[in-house]
Design an enzyme around this catalytic site. Structure first.
Site, PDB file in Angstrom:
ATOM      1  N   CYS A  87     -32.164  22.777   6.681  1.00 44.73           N
ATOM      2  CA  CYS A  87     -32.323  23.979   5.865  1.00 44.73           C
ATOM      3  C   CYS A  87     -33.781  24.438   5.857  1.00 44.73           C
ATOM      4  CB  CYS A  87     -31.860  23.714   4.434  1.00 44.73           C
ATOM      5  SG  CYS A  87     -31.987  25.174   3.373  1.00 44.73           S
ATOM      6  N   HIS A 159     -27.814  21.761  14.895  1.00 42.50           N
ATOM      7  CA  HIS A 159     -27.809  23.223  14.938  1.00 42.50           C
ATOM      8  C   HIS A 159     -28.726  23.615  16.090  1.00 42.50           C
ATOM      9  CE1 HIS A 159     -28.102  27.250  12.539  1.00 42.50           C
ATOM     10  NE2 HIS A 159     -28.196  27.445  13.842  1.00 42.50           N
ATOM     11  N   GLY A 222     -19.491  27.486  11.080  1.00 41.77           N
ATOM     12  CA  GLY A 222     -19.877  27.921   9.745  1.00 41.77           C
ATOM     13  C   GLY A 222     -19.268  29.246   9.356  1.00 41.77           C
TER      14      GLY A 222
END
Length: 248
Positions: A87, A159, A222
């Site tokens: 994040c 990711h 996602g």
């Protein structure tokens, strides 16, 4: 799996997703260790039993607190504990966790090691980026993964973008840095015994199957799973998990 998404993958969303797919791994929203240890744990962690298989994603950088929060999550019945190393938000950076931790692999090693020690029989995974800011993913990602492997991690979701911690918003960090799926595939070739799941920009089950057939252990979707559940989750058991369609 369906990616952990703040304000989206709450318990109500997850029950809906489970009704569409029995096999897809679901993730909680990210919950900080401080909130779990000092907050309303029941409200934050309670879930319906039909949500299994279910992973709890933690945000934090203190090894002792992560171990304690992992134990609490295990006792609540989560099937997997996942550490957020991806994040890029300012709030997360100020707490020195999320993607910022990719700059401190030795601390990550301590975090995972403590978590594994505390919940030895629970699967411990991480979700990370290719790298952050000025880092060169080709050189730092294999080194970072080696730290994770040495710590005893049970799986890594990557990711396939860098995170740019300065100058881009979290939303822009989901779109602006270019995707590099090839690097994730090369990491699986380099670390064949490690469970590696790919994430980032994947919007269909046909693409997911392509990555699985290319040797990766899984695919995390996602926004597409959230926005197009009829195209992604409703068909996942048949197209990904090869279950026969039941005609009622």
């Amino acid at each position: 799996s369906v990616a952990p998404m703040m304000s989206w993958t709450d318990r109500h969303c997850r029950v809906f997703h489970r009704l569409l797919s029995q096999n897809t791994l679901l993730y909680s929203e990210m919950v900080t260790t401080g909130a779990i240890i000092h907050g309303d744990t029941e409200r934050l962690l309670k879930f319906s039993q039909i949500e299994h298989p279910l992973a709890l994603q933690l945000g934090g950088s203190n090894p002792k607190e992560l171990a304690e929060a992992s134990k609490i999550g295990k006792d609540f019945g989560y099937d997997e504990i996942n550490l957020n190393l991806g994040c890029p938000s300012d709030r997360v950076q100020s707490g020195c966790f999320g993607a910022a931790l990719m700059k401190d692999p030795k601390l990550v090693f301590k975090c995972i090691s403590q978590m594994k020690k505390e919940v030895a029989n629970t699967k411990i995974t991480v979700k990370c980026r290719l790298g952050v800011d000025e880092q060169d993913p080709e050189s730092i990602l294999p080194e970072f993964l080696q730290y994770l492997i040495d710590s005893g991690v049970d799986g890594v979701t990557i990711h396939a973008r860098k995170a740019l911690l300065k100058g881009l918003t979290p939303k822009e960090n989901r779109d602006v840095p270019p995707l590099d799926y090839g690097l994730v595939l090369r990491m699986k070739e380099k670390f064949p015994e490690t469970e590696i799941v790919i994430n980032g920009g994947i919007s269909s089950l046909s693409v997911a199957n392509h990555f699985i057939n290319s040797g990766l252990d899984g695919v995390m979707i996602g926004r597409a799973a959230y926005k197009k559940p009829n195209e992604v989750l409703l068909l996942a058991d048949q197209e990904i998990f090869r279950e026969k369609k039941v005609i009622r």
